[in-house]
Design an enzyme around this catalytic site. Structure first.
Site, PDB file in Angstrom:
ATOM      1  N   ASP A   1     112.889  91.605  29.371  1.00  0.00           N
ATOM      2  CA  ASP A   1     112.020  90.407  30.004  1.00  0.00           C
ATOM      3  C   ASP A   1     111.650  89.754  28.715  1.00  0.00           C
ATOM      4  O   ASP A   1     110.487  90.066  28.042  1.00  0.00           O
ATOM      5  CB  ASP A   1     110.921  90.828  30.664  1.00  0.00           C
ATOM      6  CG  ASP A   1     111.553  91.489  31.906  1.00  0.00           C
ATOM      7  OD1 ASP A   1     112.498  91.878  32.237  1.00  0.00           O
ATOM      8  OD2 ASP A   1     110.596  91.390  33.162  1.00  0.00           O
TER       9      ASP A   1
ATOM     10  N   LYS B   1     112.410  84.357  35.500  1.00  0.00           N
ATOM     11  CA  LYS B   1     111.385  85.032  36.039  1.00  0.00           C
ATOM     12  C   LYS B   1     110.134  83.989  35.821  1.00  0.00           C
ATOM     13  O   LYS B   1     110.119  83.485  34.888  1.00  0.00           O
ATOM     14  CB  LYS B   1     111.025  86.331  35.204  1.00  0.00           C
ATOM     15  CG  LYS B   1     109.673  86.980  35.177  1.00  0.00           C
ATOM     16  CD  LYS B   1     109.622  88.474  34.482  1.00  0.00           C
ATOM     17  CE  LYS B   1     108.288  88.942  34.405  1.00  0.00           C
ATOM     18  NZ  LYS B   1     108.131  90.183  33.543  1.00  0.00           N
TER      19      LYS B   1
ATOM     20  N   LYS C   1     113.093  86.696  39.840  1.00  0.00           N
ATOM     21  CA  LYS C   1     111.892  87.673  39.664  1.00  0.00           C
ATOM     22  C   LYS C   1     110.892  87.147  39.631  1.00  0.00           C
ATOM     23  O   LYS C   1     110.405  85.958  38.942  1.00  0.00           O
ATOM     24  CB  LYS C   1     112.001  88.429  38.393  1.00  0.00           C
ATOM     25  CG  LYS C   1     110.854  89.514  38.114  1.00  0.00           C
ATOM     26  CD  LYS C   1     111.015  90.429  36.946  1.00  0.00           C
ATOM     27  CE  LYS C   1     109.756  91.280  36.761  1.00  0.00           C
ATOM     28  NZ  LYS C   1     109.988  92.133  35.701  1.00  0.00           N
TER      29      LYS C   1
END
Length: 252
Positions: free
Chosen positions: A94, A159, A198
Site C-alpha cells: 500500500d 485506495k 479499497k
C-alpha cells in the site's frame, strides 16, 4: 465458517499500523487475523519478516505500507522500500502518492513514481494499492486523474486513505473523513474494471462494510475486524461466542 462470513473476511486487511503498537500488539493482531481468516494483515514495514512467520499455516497475506502516511519520500526511497518489503515476504504493498505533486498537477512525476513502484511489485508478483489520501484532495479532478494514471499503470487497487491523514481546521482541531460514498463511487466509475477499490478510514461496522461493498469496494482497511465479523456471524446464522480475547487495534 459460513460462506457469507468468509467472503466478508476476505475483504478485510486487518490494520496493524498505529505508531504505538508494540511487537506484542502485532503478534496478537496476526493471531486475530488468522482466527477470522482475514485477507491480510497490513503491518508496519519493520515487522514484515516476522509477520510471515506469525501467519505461517494460514492463507492470510502479509501487506505493508510504503511512503506512509504522508507520501513525501523520494521515488528512489519508495522503490527501495518496496523492494525490501517484497524481499521480506510482503505480497501486497500500500503506497501513498506524493500528495503535493498531485495538488500541483505534476502528472509526469506522479505517473513515473507509480510506474516505478509497479515495476517492482510486478517483478515480485505482489499487488500494489495506491493510496490517494482523499481528505487532502478537495477537487474531484485530482482523484479522477489518479484513477486514470493507476488504470494505465495496471495497479491492482486504488485506495481512499491512510487512516492517518488528519486535516487541521481553522479552529486548530483535526478532523478526518476517510472513505466517503462520493469518493468510492467516483473511484469505481473512473477506474478500469480490472482495478479494485479499497476503502480505508471510517469502515468500522458490518453495516459500513456491506454498504461500501454495494458501491463496488472489494477490500477495506479495518481495525474493528473482530466486531465486524462477529456481527456477520450473527446476521448470517453462524456460531458466535468464540471471539478470542484480543483487544481491538487502534487506528483506522
Amino acid at each position: 465458517m459460513l460462506k457469507e462470513v468468509r467472503e466478508l473476511a476476505k475483504m478485510i486487511d486487518h490494520s496493524l499500523l498505529h505508531p504505538t503498537m508494540t511487537d506484542k500488539d502485532l503478534i496478537e493482531g496476526c493471531e486475530l487475523a488468522k482466527h477470522y481468516d482475514a485477507a491480510s494483515v497490513c503491518i508496519k514495514p519493520y515487522a514484515v519478516k516476522d509477520a510471515v512467520n506469525w501467519l505461517k499455516g494460514s492463507d492470510v497475506m502479509v501487506c505493508t505500507v510504503i511512503g506512509f502516511p504522508h507520501g513525501n519520500s523520494s521515488t528512489d526511497v519508495k522503490v527501495f522500500e518496496t523492494e525490501k518489503a517484497c524481499q521480506d515476504g510482503a505480497v501486497e504493498i500500500d503506497m501513498v502518492v506524493n500528495i503535493g505533486k498531485v495538488l500541483q498537477e505534476d502528472w509526469d512525476y506522479v505517473s513515473q513514481e507509480i510506474e516505478a513502484i509497479v515495476a517492482i511489485t510486478k517483478k515480485h508478483k505482489a499487488a500494489l494499492k495506491v493510496i490517494f489520501e482523499n481528505d487532502y484532495l478537495p477537487d474531484d479532478k485530482h482523484k479522477i486523474k489518479l484513477c486514470e494514471i493507476c488504470s494505465a499503470a495496471k495497479v491492482e487497487f486504488v485506495k481512499t486513505s491512510t487512516g492517518y491523514g488528519f486535516n487541521k481546521g481553522s479552529d486548530g482541531k483535526y478532523s478526518y473523513e476517510g472513505a466517503t460514498e462520493h469518493d468510492l463511487k467516483l473511484m469505481r466509475k473512473h477506474s478500469t474494471p480490472e482495478v479494485q477499490i479499497k476503502a480505508a478510514g471510517g469502515v468500522r461496522t458490518l453495516e459500513d462494510l456491506l454498504k461500501v461493498k454495494s458501491w463496488g469496494v472489494t477490500r477495506i482497511g479495518a481495525t474493528a475486524t473482530a466486531t465486524i465479523l462477529e456481527d456477520a456471524k450473527k446476521k448470517y446464522g453462524g456460531e458466535s461466542g468464540d471471539k478470542p480475547e484480543f483487544k481491538e487495534s487502534v487506528g483506522y
